[in-house]
Write an enzyme that holds these catalytic residues in place. Sequence first.
Site, PDB file in Angstrom:
ATOM      1  N   ASP A  13      44.789  33.948  22.200  1.00  0.00           N
ATOM      2  CA  ASP A  13      46.073  33.416  22.657  1.00  0.00           C
ATOM      3  C   ASP A  13      47.103  33.505  21.552  1.00  0.00           C
ATOM      4  OD1 ASP A  13      45.407  32.741  25.311  1.00  0.00           O
ATOM      5  OD2 ASP A  13      44.302  30.997  24.605  1.00  0.00           O
ATOM      6  N   LEU A  71      46.112  38.378  33.708  1.00  0.00           N
ATOM      7  CA  LEU A  71      47.527  38.415  34.116  1.00  0.00           C
ATOM      8  C   LEU A  71      47.786  37.544  35.340  1.00  0.00           C
ATOM      9  CD1 LEU A  71      48.350  42.217  33.571  1.00  0.00           C
ATOM     10  CD2 LEU A  71      48.689  40.295  32.003  1.00  0.00           C
ATOM     11  N   ASP A 115      51.203  38.001  44.417  1.00  0.00           N
ATOM     12  CA  ASP A 115      52.371  38.587  45.091  1.00  0.00           C
ATOM     13  C   ASP A 115      51.880  39.105  46.440  1.00  0.00           C
ATOM     14  OD1 ASP A 115      54.897  39.928  45.585  1.00  0.00           O
ATOM     15  OD2 ASP A 115      55.184  39.990  43.414  1.00  0.00           O
ATOM     16  N   THR A 132      51.964  44.828  46.475  1.00  0.00           N
ATOM     17  CA  THR A 132      52.441  44.740  45.087  1.00  0.00           C
ATOM     18  C   THR A 132      51.291  44.411  44.133  1.00  0.00           C
ATOM     19  OG1 THR A 132      54.610  44.073  45.885  1.00  0.00           O
ATOM     20  CG2 THR A 132      54.123  43.575  43.587  1.00  0.00           C
ATOM     21  N   THR A 155      43.949  24.058  36.042  1.00  0.00           N
ATOM     22  CA  THR A 155      43.498  22.733  35.570  1.00  0.00           C
ATOM     23  C   THR A 155      44.670  21.851  35.138  1.00  0.00           C
ATOM     24  OG1 THR A 155      42.986  23.848  33.509  1.00  0.00           O
ATOM     25  CG2 THR A 155      41.122  23.249  34.881  1.00  0.00           C
ATOM     26  N   GLY A 199      38.482  29.794  23.152  1.00  0.00           N
ATOM     27  CA  GLY A 199      39.593  30.211  22.306  1.00  0.00           C
ATOM     28  C   GLY A 199      39.552  29.566  20.942  1.00  0.00           C
TER      29      GLY A 199
HETATM   30  O1  C5P Z   1      41.459  27.413  23.044  1.00  0.00           O
HETATM   31  P1  C5P Z   1      40.712  27.153  24.319  1.00  0.00           P
HETATM   32  O2  C5P Z   1      39.213  27.335  24.198  1.00  0.00           O
HETATM   33  O3  C5P Z   1      41.079  25.839  24.956  1.00  0.00           O
HETATM   34  O4  C5P Z   1      41.229  28.330  25.282  1.00  0.00           O
HETATM   35  C1  C5P Z   1      40.848  28.417  26.625  1.00  0.00           C
HETATM   36  C2  C5P Z   1      41.487  29.611  27.282  1.00  0.00           C
HETATM   37  O5  C5P Z   1      41.205  29.558  28.678  1.00  0.00           O
HETATM   38  C3  C5P Z   1      43.014  29.682  27.162  1.00  0.00           C
HETATM   39  O6  C5P Z   1      43.374  31.075  27.159  1.00  0.00           O
HETATM   40  C4  C5P Z   1      43.491  29.024  28.430  1.00  0.00           C
HETATM   41  O7  C5P Z   1      44.762  29.468  28.829  1.00  0.00           O
HETATM   42  C5  C5P Z   1      42.421  29.484  29.419  1.00  0.00           C
HETATM   43  N1  C5P Z   1      42.263  28.655  30.605  1.00  0.00           N
HETATM   44  C6  C5P Z   1      41.980  27.304  30.545  1.00  0.00           C
HETATM   45  N2  C5P Z   1      41.836  26.587  31.708  1.00  0.00           N
HETATM   46  C7  C5P Z   1      41.967  27.199  32.890  1.00  0.00           C
HETATM   47  C8  C5P Z   1      42.235  28.551  32.981  1.00  0.00           C
HETATM   48  C9  C5P Z   1      42.373  29.266  31.787  1.00  0.00           C
HETATM   49  O8  C5P Z   1      41.834  26.743  29.462  1.00  0.00           O
HETATM   50  N3  C5P Z   1      41.780  26.499  33.991  1.00  0.00           N
END
Ligand code: C5P
Length: 233
Positions: free
Chosen positions: A12, A62, A66, A70, A121, A211
């Site tokens: 990220d 991503l 839509d 598309t 979430t 992340g």
């Molecule tokens: O840093 P962390 O482990 O919290 O990152 C989790 C990743 O998963 C981030 O890219 C976040 O946008 C993504 N994500 C999330 N919860 C979701 C969907 C995606 O944390 N419901």
Amino acid sequence: MSLENPVFCALDTTDLGRAETLARSLTGSVGGVKIGMEFFNAHGPAGYRAVAATDLPIFLDLKLHDIPNTVAGGIRAVLPLRPAIVNVHTAGGGAMMRAAADAAKEAGESRPLVIGVTMLTSLDASDLRDTGVSDSPSDHVRRLAGLAASSGLDGVVCSAHEIEVLRRDLDKDFKLIVPGIRPAGSDVGDQKRIMTPVEALTLGADLLVIGRPITSANDPRAAAEEIGRSLAA
Ligand code: C5P
């Protein structure tokens, strides 16, 4: 694609150099990396290719939403990049998901998995009511995941706390991709409903998106390897 190492690290960042350095240092210690819209909107296919040069499988997050034509075009446009995983919002409906799945098939053997985002979430029951949905969040997620499965998607993104019920509802080949994962003892950050990697896999997750526990560590590769060891134990 093979999911031998179930950990995908979320890169990220909009910093191209940092994304490349992270991807290089994580090669061999994670199953792949996730690139989201901030990075892709900033650096486009050229930035993607720079990260992909490491040969790590890429989850191109991503979250397309839509009309079917598309979204199919959006999927087709990224197929030359050979992402391992792409995703769409299940709220786009069955026809949109079928169009996305059909477009991905045009890549033949190297087609990406097409995954559905169920309920973000960041939303709760009152947000659902504001959009006219009277189901509980859990029923809403189950309904959307079922629709994703019957519309030909390969799986959904879900929170760790939905793994059990979705695993019961859905075919064993249907992939459950789970963020909000925190190795024991690591910083929770802004995630509210967390689970350890081992707990999530034991409940039936197929792939874990992790992340900051990796990217914010002093030594990201060592952090990823530590997670790998916890899974092998
Ligand atoms: O840093 P962390 O482990 O919290 O990152 C989790 C990743 O998963 C981030 O890219 C976040 O946008 C993504 N994500 C999330 N919860 C979701 C969907 C995606 O944390 N419901």
